[in-house]
Design a protein around this motif. Structure first.
Motif: not given
Length: 591
Positions: A370-377
């Protein structure tokens, strides 16, 4: 001072064979509990391992004729007693509707429940609220609506007042519980009924009003008892010393490191300990009869966990608390990332129950790719979920822990984008649909959930800001928001003549006010609520401060853009703006 103090289960306090009545005196405030208190009571009852403790009530014996009835004046505890009997009335209503499906013994229980709520001898309610705010009339009407043998009285706007809403909340909660557990509605009602009847209250009876108020004052100024968090800490220190795994000072330092990460709010600390167990349950030692961590099971769970590999448990708790503190925005970040801002939105949307899932995702982010973008989504999806959930009440509070634990299990071998897809599907399946959400947005949103209303308004206003026009709508002074909800059409009584004239006369104005004042289209955000108050619409629109800056609806917020152009404010205007804002909210918080 105290004539007696005894612990009683609810079924004894409201004995169907007894002659006791509980009367709320006229000087008491009107019924004031709202949805958060109703939810807490319902959740605590159905999650209780044994008898749930409901607290203390203080009564004064006002009996004048022992052959007629034993009348106890309720000095403290009227909110609790009123809510409890409304819950019992909701159970009775469901059971009464399905009476033909019940066996003979259960039918007898239903008859006894009727007599616990309404005395057989004179058809009077066991609990008599005071008349202020039409509490008594609404209460009698609710009991009649539930099918109990009592004559009620309809008063205007009955459905919108708290007694009626409380009863209907519990009715809906029982139906949702049946759906959640996959059982019939009578089975769910019986489960709730048995939990309520087993629950206990301490009834303190005093000799005089003077004694009652002295006791009431002392009870409400008593020292705080040890919390479960304190007791778990003490158990950790005792186990450290007994097992000689780490020195007591070292164990204490670890515990303090965890609390530092979590902040000094006890509710956050206690919630973290529950969420940690729920998130990592599959990796932890088995705790019998603890499929999910609840408040009542917390001490037993951690006694078991700390009885194993104590050092490993403590180290993992400290690591997890650091992640949890970031999610909970304990420390204000100087240069917050986009993800930190997403955590902040989730917190403001009252999304704390989902921290169990977010903590798990962050702790497993490398393994799950997971990237930070995945978690933010994922966090943004959770924010949308909670805006919808906290307005519609679906899914119910008690179902949230299982939802997020099941979502963790459902991730399985998914990685990266697929993890976010699993989370999104689970949230969408569990949430109320767009139709239900829109209906609530079109209703009396301020009355349904003021916090959700404020979050929605603030978010829509923030979406229209640029770097140059940015304003902190969440700034607080003395623990109160500077920017607050403003009712465009005032909500208070005695509308000024200018408003009455605009709305077609005093009678029509009162009707419009009652029907529309709490709707989304009649709400905005202002830092100058007290400066606007009951002023006419034009005065509110054009209001300026001493420096000539607009503080009314021409204050530059895009949320107020349409208001700044209006010359009047009528029911049709509120309807139009409510529909327009509802469309924006549906688009802003998609699932």
């Amino acid at each position: 001072m105290i004539k007696s103090a005894n612990q009683y289960p609810v079924h004894t306090l409201f004995s169907h064979e007894g002659n006791v009545m509980y009367r709320v005196p006229p000087y008491q405030r009107e019924y004031s509990w709202m949805k958060p208190q109703w939810e807490d009571l319902f959740e605590d009852l159905i999650e209780a391992d044994g008898q749930h403790f409901l607290g203390t009530i203080i009564t004064l014996d006002q009996t004048t004729d022992t052959l007629q009835s034993n009348i106890l004046e309720v000095i403290d505890g009227q909110q609790r007693l009123t809510t409890l009997t409304l819950l019992l009335a909701a159970c009775y209503s469901v059971l009464k509707e399905h009476i033909d499906e019940l066996d003979e013994d259960t039918r007898t229980d239903v008859t006894n429940l009727s007599r616990q709520l309404v005395r057989k001898s004179d058809k009077q309610p066991r609990v008599t609220p005071q008349k202020q705010g039409r509490n008594l009339a609404d209460y009698r009407r609710v009991l009649e609506e539930a099918g109990l043998p009592i004559k009620g009285e309809w008063k205007a706007y009955f459905p919108s007042r708290r007694v009626a809403k409380c009863y209907r909340y519990f009715r809906s909660a029982i139906v949702r519980l049946a759906e959640q557990d996959g059982v019939t509605q009578p089975a769910a009602a019986l489960r709730v009924l048995e939990a309520a009847k087993r629950a206990v209250l301490v009834k303190i009876e005093v000799a005089s009003h003077a004694d009652a108020f002295v006791l009431f004052e002392s009870l409400n100024n008593r020292g705080m008892p040890l919390s479960p968090v304190d007791l778990i800490k003490n158990h950790l220190l005792a186990e450290s010393e007994k097992k000689r795994i780490m020195h007591v000072d070292e164990a204490f330092q670890h515990w303090n490191a965890m609390l530092t990460n979590l902040g000094d709010n006890y509710a956050t600390q206690e919630r973290f300990l529950r969420h940690y167990y729920n998130a990592f349950k599959s990796e932890l030692p088995d705790v019998p009869n603890a499929t999910v961590a609840t408040k009542s099971r917390l001490i037993r769970i951690y006694e078991t966990l700390l009885g194993g590999d104590l050092r490993s448990v403590v180290d993992k708790l400290v690591d997890a608390s650091e992640i949890y503190g970031r999610i909970n925005c304990v420390v204000e970040v100087d240069q917050p990332t986009s993800l930190d801002r997403a955590f902040q939105r989730l917190m403001r949307a009252q999304g704390a129950p989902s921290y169990v899932l977010v903590m798990w995702l962050l702790s497993k982010r490398h393994e799950l790719e997971l990237t930070a973008g995945h978690i933010e989504t994922a966090v943004d999806r959770l924010t949308s979920f909670f805006v919808r959930r906290n307005l519609t009440g679906y899914p119910p509070t008690y179902a949230l822990a299982k939802l997020f634990m099941d979502t963790i299990d459902a991730v399985g071998g998914a990685r990266g984008d697929d993890v976010v897809a699993v989370v999104s599907r689970r949230l969408s399946a569990a949430s109320a649909g767009d139709g239900v959400f829109r209906d609530r947005l079109l209703g009396r949103i301020y009355e349904e959930n003021t916090d959700v209303a404020r979050f929605i308004l603030a978010t829509l206003a923030e979406d229209g800001m640029t770097k140059e026009t940015s304003v902190d709508l969440w700034r607080q002074e003395k623990n109160h928001f500077v920017w607050t909800i403003e009712h465009i059409l005032p909500q208070g009584e005695n509308l000024p003549p200018a408003w009455q004239e605009m709305l077609g006369g005093s009678e029509l104005a009162a009707q419009v006010q009652e029907e529309h004042k709490h709707r989304l289209g009649n709400l905005t955000i202002t830092a100058y609520n007290s400066n606007l108050g009951n002023k006419s619409f034009i005065e509110k629109r054009d209001r300026q401060d001493s420096a000539g800056r607009y503080i009314g609806y021409r204050n530059g917020l895009t949320l107020n853009a349409t208001l700044a152009q209006r010359e009047s404010w009528t029911a049709a205007d509120i309807e139009e703006r409510t529909n327009a804002l509802a469309d924006k909210v549906l688009a802003r918080f998609p699932l």
